[in-house]
Motif scaffolding. Structure first.
Motif, mmCIF file in Angstrom:
data_model
loop_
_atom_site.group_PDB
_atom_site.id
_atom_site.type_symbol
_atom_site.label_atom_id
_atom_site.label_comp_id
_atom_site.label_asym_id
_atom_site.label_seq_id
_atom_site.Cartn_x
_atom_site.Cartn_y
_atom_site.Cartn_z
ATOM 1 N N ARG A 16 -3.941 5.355 4.549
ATOM 2 C CA ARG A 16 -3.936 6.570 5.081
ATOM 3 C C ARG A 16 -3.755 7.429 3.538
ATOM 4 O O ARG A 16 -4.232 8.657 3.599
ATOM 5 C CB ARG A 16 -1.706 6.713 4.962
ATOM 6 C CG ARG A 16 -1.779 6.887 6.957
ATOM 7 C CD ARG A 16 -0.371 7.129 6.924
ATOM 8 N NE ARG A 16 -0.056 6.933 8.251
ATOM 9 C CZ ARG A 16 1.437 7.082 8.666
ATOM 10 N NH1 ARG A 16 2.587 7.385 7.702
ATOM 11 N NH2 ARG A 16 1.237 6.858 9.698
ATOM 12 N N LEU A 17 -3.550 6.489 2.870
ATOM 13 C CA LEU A 17 -3.801 7.296 1.132
ATOM 14 C C LEU A 17 -5.570 7.397 0.407
ATOM 15 O O LEU A 17 -5.647 8.213 0.166
ATOM 16 C CB LEU A 17 -3.575 6.064 -0.134
ATOM 17 C CG LEU A 17 -1.971 6.518 0.065
ATOM 18 C CD1 LEU A 17 -1.097 5.282 -1.142
ATOM 19 C CD2 LEU A 17 -1.067 7.944 -0.338
ATOM 20 N N LYS A 18 -6.081 6.316 1.039
ATOM 21 C CA LYS A 18 -7.802 6.477 1.395
ATOM 22 C C LYS A 18 -8.241 7.409 2.022
ATOM 23 O O LYS A 18 -9.090 8.239 1.838
ATOM 24 C CB LYS A 18 -8.121 5.071 1.521
ATOM 25 C CG LYS A 18 -8.084 4.149 1.385
ATOM 26 C CD LYS A 18 -8.651 2.761 1.248
ATOM 27 C CE LYS A 18 -7.741 1.297 0.502
ATOM 28 N NZ LYS A 18 -8.458 -0.127 0.821
ATOM 29 N N GLU A 19 -7.697 7.628 3.269
ATOM 30 C CA GLU A 19 -8.035 8.610 4.605
ATOM 31 C C GLU A 19 -7.527 10.381 3.292
ATOM 32 O O GLU A 19 -8.733 11.148 3.764
ATOM 33 C CB GLU A 19 -7.469 8.837 5.581
ATOM 34 C CG GLU A 19 -7.688 10.452 6.838
ATOM 35 C CD GLU A 19 -9.418 9.691 6.920
ATOM 36 O OE1 GLU A 19 -10.274 10.694 6.681
ATOM 37 O OE2 GLU A 19 -10.095 8.842 6.704
ATOM 38 N N ARG A 22 -9.984 10.964 0.381
ATOM 39 C CA ARG A 22 -11.553 11.204 0.986
ATOM 40 C C ARG A 22 -11.428 12.522 0.968
ATOM 41 O O ARG A 22 -12.517 13.461 1.692
ATOM 42 C CB ARG A 22 -11.985 10.287 2.009
ATOM 43 C CG ARG A 22 -12.266 8.877 1.459
ATOM 44 C CD ARG A 22 -12.948 7.771 2.698
ATOM 45 N NE ARG A 22 -12.169 7.635 3.524
ATOM 46 C CZ ARG A 22 -11.680 6.778 3.918
ATOM 47 N NH1 ARG A 22 -11.240 6.238 3.501
ATOM 48 N NH2 ARG A 22 -10.828 6.245 5.419
ATOM 49 N N SER A 23 -10.717 13.054 1.652
ATOM 50 C CA SER A 23 -10.293 13.950 2.428
ATOM 51 C C SER A 23 -10.301 15.848 1.914
ATOM 52 O O SER A 23 -10.258 16.588 1.740
ATOM 53 C CB SER A 23 -9.489 13.985 4.026
ATOM 54 O OG SER A 23 -8.095 14.573 3.449
ATOM 55 N N ARG A 24 -10.012 15.612 0.349
ATOM 56 C CA ARG A 24 -9.553 15.682 -1.070
ATOM 57 C C ARG A 24 -10.599 16.939 -1.244
ATOM 58 O O ARG A 24 -11.593 16.878 -1.205
ATOM 59 C CB ARG A 24 -9.104 15.978 -2.157
ATOM 60 C CG ARG A 24 -8.184 16.473 -3.118
ATOM 61 C CD ARG A 24 -7.821 15.858 -3.806
ATOM 62 N NE ARG A 24 -8.734 15.371 -4.348
ATOM 63 C CZ ARG A 24 -8.887 14.562 -5.977
ATOM 64 N NH1 ARG A 24 -7.578 14.322 -6.034
ATOM 65 N NH2 ARG A 24 -9.583 14.263 -6.985
#
Length: 90
Positions: A16-19, A22-24
């Motif tokens: 969740r943190l990685k996603e 990436r979406s920031r």
């Protein structure tokens, strides 16, 4: 809480943190977005001002009737453009 369950939860949270990272949106993307909003807002406003000034210069005497009206029309059109753009892309 057993060890296997804990590892699955940590793995899920890590994904969740990685996603989220990436979406920031980056600073460059935000700058381009703001520039696009500026163009969408200012283009109809300036076009209305120039067109209104030209139409006022065709008449006799000093008048700003066309200029003011077309600036207000350009302002309304610019706000509408920005609203549609934000609604579609943000």
């Amino acid at each position: 809480m057993n060890d296997d369950k804990w590892r699955r939860e940590v793995s899920r949270d890590s994904e969740r943190l990685k996603e989220a990272e990436r979406s920031r949106r980056s600073l460059l993307v935000q700058t381009v977005f703001l520039g696009s909003l500026s163009v969408l807002f200012l283009a109809p406003l300036l076009a209305g001002a120039y067109l209104g000034r030209w139409l006022d210069s065709l008449g006799e005497g000093y008048t700003v009737r066309w200029t003011v009206n077309l600036i207000l029309l350009g302002l309304a059109l610019g706000v509408f453009n920005v609203y549609l753009f934000i609604r579609k892309y943000w």
